[in-house]
Design a protein around this motif. Structure first.
Motif, short mmCIF file in Angstrom:
data_model
loop_
_atom_site.label_atom_id
_atom_site.label_comp_id
_atom_site.label_asym_id
_atom_site.label_seq_id
_atom_site.Cartn_x
_atom_site.Cartn_y
_atom_site.Cartn_z
N GLU A 270 20.79 33.41 19.01
CA GLU A 270 22.06 33.96 18.56
C GLU A 270 23.13 33.72 19.61
O GLU A 270 22.89 33.87 20.80
CB GLU A 270 21.90 35.45 18.28
CG GLU A 270 23.04 36.06 17.50
CD GLU A 270 22.78 37.49 17.10
OE1 GLU A 270 23.61 38.04 16.36
OE2 GLU A 270 21.75 38.05 17.53
N ARG A 271 24.31 33.37 19.14
CA ARG A 271 25.43 33.08 20.04
C ARG A 271 26.57 34.04 19.69
O ARG A 271 27.11 34.00 18.58
CB ARG A 271 25.90 31.63 19.87
CG ARG A 271 24.90 30.61 20.36
CD ARG A 271 25.32 29.18 19.96
NE ARG A 271 26.72 28.92 20.25
CZ ARG A 271 27.22 28.64 21.46
NH1 ARG A 271 26.41 28.63 22.51
NH2 ARG A 271 28.51 28.40 21.62
N TYR A 272 26.92 34.89 20.63
CA TYR A 272 28.00 35.85 20.37
C TYR A 272 28.61 36.32 21.68
O TYR A 272 28.03 36.18 22.76
CB TYR A 272 27.48 37.06 19.58
CG TYR A 272 26.47 37.92 20.32
CD1 TYR A 272 26.88 38.93 21.20
CD2 TYR A 272 25.10 37.73 20.16
CE1 TYR A 272 25.97 39.72 21.89
CE2 TYR A 272 24.18 38.52 20.84
CZ TYR A 272 24.62 39.50 21.69
OH TYR A 272 23.72 40.28 22.38
N ASP B 151 30.17 39.95 22.72
CA ASP B 151 30.39 41.33 22.31
C ASP B 151 31.48 41.95 23.17
O ASP B 151 31.29 42.15 24.37
CB ASP B 151 29.07 42.11 22.43
CG ASP B 151 29.17 43.51 21.82
OD1 ASP B 151 30.19 43.80 21.18
OD2 ASP B 151 28.22 44.29 21.97
N ASN C 124 37.31 32.91 14.35
CA ASN C 124 36.35 34.01 14.25
C ASN C 124 36.93 35.32 14.76
O ASN C 124 36.61 36.40 14.25
CB ASN C 124 35.07 33.66 15.00
CG ASN C 124 34.31 32.52 14.34
OD1 ASN C 124 34.51 32.24 13.16
ND2 ASN C 124 33.45 31.86 15.09
N ARG D 7 31.18 42.06 17.82
CA ARG D 7 30.52 40.81 18.18
C ARG D 7 31.27 39.62 17.58
O ARG D 7 31.41 39.52 16.35
CB ARG D 7 29.07 40.80 17.71
CG ARG D 7 28.16 41.67 18.56
CD ARG D 7 26.70 41.39 18.24
NE ARG D 7 25.82 42.15 19.11
CZ ARG D 7 24.51 42.03 19.15
NH1 ARG D 7 23.91 41.15 18.36
NH2 ARG D 7 23.78 42.76 19.97
N ASP E 15 31.41 35.76 16.81
CA ASP E 15 30.56 34.59 16.64
C ASP E 15 31.15 33.43 17.45
O ASP E 15 32.33 33.10 17.32
CB ASP E 15 30.50 34.24 15.15
CG ASP E 15 29.60 33.05 14.85
OD1 ASP E 15 28.95 32.53 15.79
OD2 ASP E 15 29.57 32.62 13.69
N GLY F 144 30.10 30.32 17.24
CA GLY F 144 30.00 29.06 16.53
C GLY F 144 29.00 28.12 17.20
O GLY F 144 28.13 28.54 17.96
#
Length: 226
Positions: free
Chosen positions: A3-5, A7, A78, A87, A89, A91
């Motif tokens: 997962e790429r985020y 926060d 985003n 959070r 994203d 991409g």
């Protein structure tokens, strides 16, 4: 796939990030932003500026992976579409678009403090010259490479080029009241007379720290990562 985020719980900090990303895109519509987690629960957001300099703004939050690069236009989209939660994203990974390591966080010595008004005044004069002598490719290289300010302190003495001054003002890192534009048309009186920009240096880099962010230039020619 991991997962790429990013926060960012504080909405003010998300707005700060959006401003940083927007200015990066203004300088380069294909800009990328590299995020690196710091040990103090803050993240350094880095981008190139088109002036052979790097710009960085520190944002409170947590990024995963802890060192990754994202497309600025995807980030902007985003951020604007975020309806709930905190959070963002990131991409698709753009890690391959960023070559080399970032400048070190430590090892910079204080050289001098310069009134912010002086730097914006220099940027205004430079913008006028660029308009007069520039081309479709932008300001002439001779103007960008011109050393427009001499600083001295801590055993160091060197000139600050117009490249660094343009980058600092183009990224909007100096606070002021009124108009958004940082160069032409900005009344210098809108900048607090006591507002300072700190000049630091390491063996390899020159760094200007303003209230909202920093710009760095390698002390050699062009961007190098050493």
């Amino acid at each position: 796939m991991h997962e790429r985020y990013f926060d960012v719980p504080d909405p003010i900090e998300r707005a700060n990030l959006a401003t940083f990303v927007g200015r990066a895109i203004r300088l380069d519509d294909a800009a990328v932003v590299r995020f690196r987690q710091r040990p103090d629960n803050r993240v350094g957001a880095w981008t190139t500026t088109g002036f052979d300099t790097l710009a960085v703004r520190v944002i409170e939050g947590v990024v995963r992976p802890n060192d990754t690069t994202a497309a600025a236009d995807a980030l902007q989209r985003n951020l604007s579409e975020l309806q709930s939660g905190s959070r963002i994203d990131l991409g698709y990974s753009m890690d391959s678009s960023w070559r080399g390591a970032l400048p070190p966080d430590k090892g910079f010595a204080h050289v001098d403090d310069v009134p912010a008004r002086v730097l914006v005044d220099l940027a205004q004069r430079g913008a006028a010259l660029a308009k007069e002598h520039g081309s479709n490719q932008g300001p002439p290289v001779s103007l960008l490479d011109q050393e427009v300010l001499e600083v001295e302190g801590g055993g160091e003495q060197f000139g600050v080029s117009m490249r660094i001054v343009f980058a600092l003002t183009a990224m909007g890192f100096i606070p002021h009241t009124g108009q958004e534009q940082m160069t032409a048309g900005l009344d210098l009186d809108r900048i607090d007379a006591d507002e300072l920009v700190r000049v630091r240096a390491s063996k390899s880099w020159i760094r200007l720290d303003a209230r909202y962010g920093s710009v760095l230039k390698h002390r050699g020619t062009g961007l190098q990562f050493a």
